[in-house]
Design a protein around this motif. Structure first.
Motif, PDB file in Angstrom:
ATOM      1  N   ASP A 144       0.697   0.744  -6.406  1.00 30.36           N
ATOM      2  CA  ASP A 144       2.122   0.562  -6.082  1.00 30.36           C
ATOM      3  C   ASP A 144       2.446   1.163  -4.717  1.00 30.36           C
ATOM      4  OD1 ASP A 144       2.496  -0.691  -8.509  1.00 30.36           O
ATOM      5  OD2 ASP A 144       3.244   1.111  -9.526  1.00 30.36           O
ATOM      6  N   VAL A 145       1.833   2.308  -4.415  1.00 30.22           N
ATOM      7  CA  VAL A 145       2.043   2.939  -3.104  1.00 30.22           C
ATOM      8  C   VAL A 145       1.537   2.023  -1.994  1.00 30.22           C
ATOM      9  CG1 VAL A 145       1.293   4.830  -1.613  1.00 30.22           C
ATOM     10  CG2 VAL A 145       2.049   5.306  -3.939  1.00 30.22           C
ATOM     11  N   VAL A 146       0.342   1.464  -2.180  1.00 29.01           N
ATOM     12  CA  VAL A 146      -0.235   0.575  -1.164  1.00 29.01           C
ATOM     13  C   VAL A 146       0.667  -0.628  -0.943  1.00 29.01           C
ATOM     14  CG1 VAL A 146      -2.170  -0.953  -0.636  1.00 29.01           C
ATOM     15  CG2 VAL A 146      -2.601   1.311  -1.603  1.00 29.01           C
ATOM     16  N   LEU A 165       4.095   5.957   8.577  1.00 27.09           N
ATOM     17  CA  LEU A 165       4.303   5.181   7.356  1.00 27.09           C
ATOM     18  C   LEU A 165       3.266   4.081   7.205  1.00 27.09           C
ATOM     19  CD1 LEU A 165       8.196   4.893   7.467  1.00 27.09           C
ATOM     20  CD2 LEU A 165       6.829   6.420   6.041  1.00 27.09           C
ATOM     21  N   VAL A 166       2.863   3.469   8.319  1.00 25.82           N
ATOM     22  CA  VAL A 166       1.827   2.439   8.266  1.00 25.82           C
ATOM     23  C   VAL A 166       0.505   3.036   7.789  1.00 25.82           C
ATOM     24  CG1 VAL A 166       0.421   0.895   9.676  1.00 25.82           C
ATOM     25  CG2 VAL A 166       2.891   0.933   9.974  1.00 25.82           C
ATOM     26  N   ALA A 167       0.218   4.269   8.221  1.00 25.28           N
ATOM     27  CA  ALA A 167      -1.025   4.919   7.810  1.00 25.28           C
ATOM     28  C   ALA A 167      -1.085   5.135   6.305  1.00 25.28           C
ATOM     29  CB  ALA A 167      -1.187   6.246   8.540  1.00 25.28           C
ATOM     30  N   ALA A 168       0.073   5.100   5.627  1.00 21.78           N
ATOM     31  CA  ALA A 168       0.088   5.273   4.178  1.00 21.78           C
ATOM     32  C   ALA A 168      -0.607   4.132   3.453  1.00 21.78           C
ATOM     33  CB  ALA A 168       1.531   5.395   3.684  1.00 21.78           C
ATOM     34  N   VAL A 169      -0.765   2.994   4.104  1.00 22.78           N
ATOM     35  CA  VAL A 169      -1.481   1.877   3.472  1.00 22.78           C
ATOM     36  C   VAL A 169      -2.918   2.298   3.167  1.00 22.78           C
ATOM     37  CG1 VAL A 169      -2.301  -0.476   3.760  1.00 22.78           C
ATOM     38  CG2 VAL A 169      -0.039   0.151   4.601  1.00 22.78           C
ATOM     39  N   ASP A 170      -3.618   2.757   4.193  1.00 26.10           N
ATOM     40  CA  ASP A 170      -5.001   3.172   3.989  1.00 26.10           C
ATOM     41  C   ASP A 170      -5.076   4.442   3.151  1.00 26.10           C
ATOM     42  OD1 ASP A 170      -7.923   2.807   4.752  1.00 26.10           O
ATOM     43  OD2 ASP A 170      -7.570   4.854   5.469  1.00 26.10           O
ATOM     44  N   LEU A 171      -4.141   5.361   3.358  1.00 26.16           N
ATOM     45  CA  LEU A 171      -4.161   6.593   2.579  1.00 26.16           C
ATOM     46  C   LEU A 171      -3.955   6.311   1.099  1.00 26.16           C
ATOM     47  CD1 LEU A 171      -4.419   9.642   2.782  1.00 26.16           C
ATOM     48  CD2 LEU A 171      -1.948   9.785   3.088  1.00 26.16           C
ATOM     49  N   GLY A 172      -3.175   5.297   0.768  1.00 31.30           N
ATOM     50  CA  GLY A 172      -3.018   4.920  -0.635  1.00 31.30           C
ATOM     51  C   GLY A 172      -4.330   4.489  -1.255  1.00 31.30           C
ATOM     52  N   TYR A 173      -5.146   3.758  -0.494  1.00 28.67           N
ATOM     53  CA  TYR A 173      -6.473   3.389  -0.992  1.00 28.67           C
ATOM     54  C   TYR A 173      -7.358   4.615  -1.158  1.00 28.67           C
ATOM     55  CZ  TYR A 173      -5.763  -1.657  -0.382  1.00 28.67           C
ATOM     56  OH  TYR A 173      -5.327  -2.946  -0.507  1.00 28.67           O
ATOM     57  N   VAL A 174      -7.277   5.542  -0.207  1.00 29.20           N
ATOM     58  CA  VAL A 174      -8.073   6.769  -0.304  1.00 29.20           C
ATOM     59  C   VAL A 174      -7.691   7.552  -1.553  1.00 29.20           C
ATOM     60  CG1 VAL A 174      -8.562   8.988   0.789  1.00 29.20           C
ATOM     61  CG2 VAL A 174      -8.435   6.926   2.185  1.00 29.20           C
ATOM     62  N   LEU A 175      -6.391   7.677  -1.802  1.00 27.08           N
ATOM     63  CA  LEU A 175      -5.942   8.398  -2.993  1.00 27.08           C
ATOM     64  C   LEU A 175      -6.398   7.704  -4.270  1.00 27.08           C
ATOM     65  CD1 LEU A 175      -2.319   9.281  -1.832  1.00 27.08           C
ATOM     66  CD2 LEU A 175      -4.157  10.903  -2.277  1.00 27.08           C
ATOM     67  N   ARG A 176      -6.375   6.393  -4.275  1.00 26.71           N
ATOM     68  CA  ARG A 176      -6.829   5.665  -5.459  1.00 26.71           C
ATOM     69  C   ARG A 176      -8.309   5.920  -5.709  1.00 26.71           C
ATOM     70  NH1 ARG A 176      -7.253  -0.784  -6.068  1.00 26.71           N
ATOM     71  NH2 ARG A 176      -9.101  -0.285  -4.858  1.00 26.71           N
ATOM     72  N   ASP A 177      -9.100   5.950  -4.643  1.00 28.32           N
ATOM     73  CA  ASP A 177     -10.526   6.243  -4.797  1.00 28.32           C
ATOM     74  C   ASP A 177     -10.733   7.642  -5.367  1.00 28.32           C
ATOM     75  OD1 ASP A 177     -11.105   3.758  -3.781  1.00 28.32           O
ATOM     76  OD2 ASP A 177     -11.501   4.474  -1.739  1.00 28.32           O
ATOM     77  N   VAL A 178      -9.890   8.585  -4.940  1.00 25.32           N
ATOM     78  CA  VAL A 178     -10.042   9.967  -5.406  1.00 25.32           C
ATOM     79  C   VAL A 178      -9.673  10.087  -6.875  1.00 25.32           C
ATOM     80  CG1 VAL A 178      -9.171  12.325  -5.168  1.00 25.32           C
ATOM     81  CG2 VAL A 178      -9.701  10.988  -3.128  1.00 25.32           C
ATOM     82  N   VAL A 179      -8.508   9.568  -7.268  1.00 23.70           N
ATOM     83  CA  VAL A 179      -8.034   9.774  -8.644  1.00 23.70           C
ATOM     84  C   VAL A 179      -8.826   8.946  -9.648  1.00 23.70           C
ATOM     85  CG1 VAL A 179      -5.729  10.384  -7.886  1.00 23.70           C
ATOM     86  CG2 VAL A 179      -6.250   7.998  -8.410  1.00 23.70           C
TER      87      VAL A 179
END
Length: 336
Positions: free
Chosen positions: A284-286, A214-228
């Motif tokens: 919001d995810v981040v 769940l903590v890894a979702a912080v960085d993954l949220g940024y990655v997803l934002r960069d993608v979309v």
């Protein structure tokens, strides 16, 4: 090494961000190329890496000052699945950032939030973790994260349409993560009871593994934002049109997609309004993941839940949580 390096970088970024904020407060502008908001985002991402590195060191410090270390145990299925998923999701989104891959990533992350929440709830009910902290802080944070993933996933489901070809390696690692969670939480087609979960796994250890994911979702949220928000990202035209119809009315909403592209369902880039909406939901995810990170720091406390589980007497690590402010818009630098 990773923990020490990430901690040093985080301290440097904190000082840099503090200086940028002081300049911004005094002059109400920054020099070209400087950004207080982006440096804060980077500080949060580095803080996540530090938090994850610290969690793997938890309980593995020397048991005494005699120079002897505790032997590492072989990682169980859930630990391997969480780690492999975290790595593979980033690899796939970097190499093949398609709408189908992004949607599948969001779905698996939501499954981790929901199924992981059941493991955490069972651990709290049986006393493996602090029940008050879970009820007052962690459970509401998990519900917010689930809602944030659901909103982002709903948008992406509209955009992806029938383009559901997922990268095989991403599909394999996601399936293994789901299976490792179901192995603990499912029972005869329904949900396993807390007592059944406790018979299958050490709930304190499983809670820590879930928290790492769940903590890894912080960085993954940024990655997803960069993608979309990437202007080069292309998705099926009909998916774009369907998603845009859900946006607030715009002056040119009748021309979201060229009719010829719509008829052929050709790949098109996302309109600015749609990219902005996806960026907001990714932010919001981040923010929700950061709240889960902060609310779950009590899971690192050394608690004995069975006679067979001795407590370590060695060096303790105090986990840190980094606060996050609302994410900036799509522009970079020169805040005014």
């Amino acid at each position: 090494m990773v923990y020490v390096a990430s901690h040093g970088v985080g301290q440097a970024l904190w000082q840099y961000n503090r200086d940028m904020r002081r300049v911004l407060d005094a002059k109400h502008r920054l020099n070209p190329g400087q950004s207080a908001d982006q440096s804060l985002n980077l500080m949060v991402r580095v803080g996540t890496a530090e938090q994850l590195a610290a969690s793997y060191l938890q309980g593995r410090w020397p048991a005494g000052l005699t120079g002897q270390h505790r032997d590492l145990v072989e990682p169980d299925r859930l630990e391997q699945a969480v780690a492999c998923w975290d790595v593979q999701a980033r690899r796939t989104l970097a190499a093949s950032p398609t709408a189908a891959n992004v949607l599948f990533t969001v779905k698996v992350e939501r499954d981790l939030t929901v199924a992981g929440g059941r493991i955490l709830a069972a651990a709290a009910q049986l006393g493996a973790v602090d029940s008050d902290q879970h009820a007052q802080r962690l459970q509401p944070a998990l519900e917010s994260l689930d809602e944030a993933w659901a909103r982002l996933g709903g948008d992406l489901a509209q955009i992806a349409g029938r383009a559901r070809r997922v990268d095989p390696e991403l599909l394999r690692s996601g399936a293994e993560l789901r299976a490792s969670l179901r192995e603990i939480t499912a029972d005869l087609g329904g949900h396993a009871s807390p007592e059944t979960m406790a018979q299958r796994a050490d709930l304190r250890v499983a809670s820590l593994e879930v928290q790492r994911g769940l903590v890894a979702a912080v960085d993954l949220g940024y990655v997803l934002r960069d993608v979309v928000t990437d202007p080069e990202l292309t998705v099926p035209a009909r998916g774009v049109q369907a998603a845009c119809t859900l946006l607030p009315a715009q002056p040119d909403d009748a021309a979201w997609v060229d009719p010829r592209d719509l008829h052929a369902n050709s790949p098109v880039t996302l309109p600015q309004a749609l990219r902005a909406s996806l960026a907001e939901h990714s932010a919001d995810v981040v923010a929700a993941a950061v709240r889960v990170d902060s609310a779950g720091t009590f899971l690192g406390a050394n608690r004995e839940i069975s006679p067979a589980g001795p407590q370590l007497t060695g060096r303790a690590h105090e986990e840190r949580a980094v606060r996050v402010s609302p994410a900036p818009g799509l522009a970079y630098g020169c805040e005014r």
